[in-house]
Design a protein around this motif. Sequence first.
Motif, PDB file in Angstrom:
ATOM      1  N   THR A  78       0.830  -1.210   0.000  1.00 47.84           N
ATOM      2  CA  THR A  78       0.000   0.000   0.000  1.00 47.84           C
ATOM      3  C   THR A  78       0.859   1.252   0.000  1.00 47.84           C
ATOM      4  N   LEU A  79       1.925   1.263   0.788  1.00 48.27           N
ATOM      5  CA  LEU A  79       2.822   2.424   0.809  1.00 48.27           C
ATOM      6  C   LEU A  79       3.509   2.601  -0.537  1.00 48.27           C
ATOM      7  N   GLN A  80       3.933   1.502  -1.145  1.00 46.81           N
ATOM      8  CA  GLN A  80       4.552   1.585  -2.469  1.00 46.81           C
ATOM      9  C   GLN A  80       3.555   2.095  -3.505  1.00 46.81           C
ATOM     10  N   ALA A  81       2.312   1.638  -3.408  1.00 49.30           N
ATOM     11  CA  ALA A  81       1.281   2.103  -4.339  1.00 49.30           C
ATOM     12  C   ALA A  81       1.030   3.592  -4.168  1.00 49.30           C
ATOM     13  N   ALA A  82       1.090   4.092  -2.923  1.00 49.56           N
ATOM     14  CA  ALA A  82       0.876   5.520  -2.680  1.00 49.56           C
ATOM     15  C   ALA A  82       1.990   6.357  -3.303  1.00 49.56           C
ATOM     16  N   ILE A  83       3.209   5.814  -3.342  1.00 46.70           N
ATOM     17  CA  ILE A  83       4.318   6.508  -3.999  1.00 46.70           C
ATOM     18  C   ILE A  83       4.103   6.531  -5.506  1.00 46.70           C
ATOM     19  N   ALA A  84       3.671   5.410  -6.050  1.00 47.92           N
ATOM     20  CA  ALA A  84       3.553   5.278  -7.500  1.00 47.92           C
ATOM     21  C   ALA A  84       2.300   5.938  -8.056  1.00 47.92           C
ATOM     22  N   ASP A  85       1.228   5.985  -7.277  1.00 50.19           N
ATOM     23  CA  ASP A  85      -0.073   6.416  -7.802  1.00 50.19           C
ATOM     24  C   ASP A  85      -0.635   7.565  -6.962  1.00 50.19           C
TER      25      ASP A  85
ATOM     26  N   GLN B 178      -2.278  -1.894  -4.256  1.00 48.10           N
ATOM     27  CA  GLN B 178      -1.099  -2.473  -4.904  1.00 48.10           C
ATOM     28  C   GLN B 178      -0.873  -1.755  -6.225  1.00 48.10           C
ATOM     29  N   TRP B 179       0.385  -1.395  -6.485  1.00 48.34           N
ATOM     30  CA  TRP B 179       0.722  -0.725  -7.734  1.00 48.34           C
ATOM     31  C   TRP B 179       0.504  -1.704  -8.881  1.00 48.34           C
TER      32      TRP B 179
END
Length: 292
Positions: free
Chosen positions: A143-150, A165-166
């Motif tokens: 979720t944290l990675q998805a927030a960075i990407a999206d 999820q990204w």
Amino acid sequence: MPLLTELSAIVVIVAGDGEFALDDALDELYAARPQDFTALRTRLAAAAKRGGDAAAAKQISASRKPTTAAWVVNTLVRGGTVTERLTDLGSRLREAHAAMDGETIRALTTEQRKLVDELTRAAFRAADLANPSAALRDDVVATLQAAIADPDVAARLGRLTKAEQWSGFGEFGYTATVSTATKGKPGKRQTVAPPVADKRPSDRDRLRQQARADVAAAERAKAEADAALTELQADLAAARLRTQDARRRLADAEQALTAAEDAYEAAKQAGREAGAAVKSAKQRLKETNGSA
């Protein structure tokens, strides 16, 4: 995190115009622990109705209960700068990829891993979860990675209902033709070999990755459906208990009413009999006086 009290910090009415503060209510709702969510949602919706805002009541009632992973991330970002840090890093990563700057991409990717690791540990501390499961940790990291990407995911932080999820392949892309400054020839464009992890996958690999992503998405959807079913089953059980209690109290009230009616009729009969006795006594007294 302390448990929420009854209505003390729940209903907020905007001073001056009487408008129900929906944003404050939703923030309050998604600040609640998952086990408190359903009861708080019911109270907030009722408060919105009392405030005359049927639309707010409907939106609150339709709010989905967050999964544990979503609640952990919501807890992390509340009242701090986490969202800004994730958004800033995502913006810098996108700029680096747009410029095809391999050196900056590698540096920011390292920064991303460190930031996600730091925030994951902070999230579980904030949620007071000392020993999270591997699956829960993976969901929080994703979720944290998805927030960075999206940016769309970043915008929903604080009110997430499920782990994110990204959906793109890799980290913003696979290969890049970057602009590098070479000695004596500043700004010359040249193709730089990307790291091995960033090589473009074959069509078969891409399909395999997509299939795995589809399976993961289906599993998450099933988990969410199961969670929703569990919540609805709990609501149904509570409603049945309330119905049984209401029926019991109704039966008690009807029994009390019957007893009161019987007592009333008995009192009326006793009153009639007492009236007849008085009348008879007066008649005897009159006859006695007449014969004297």
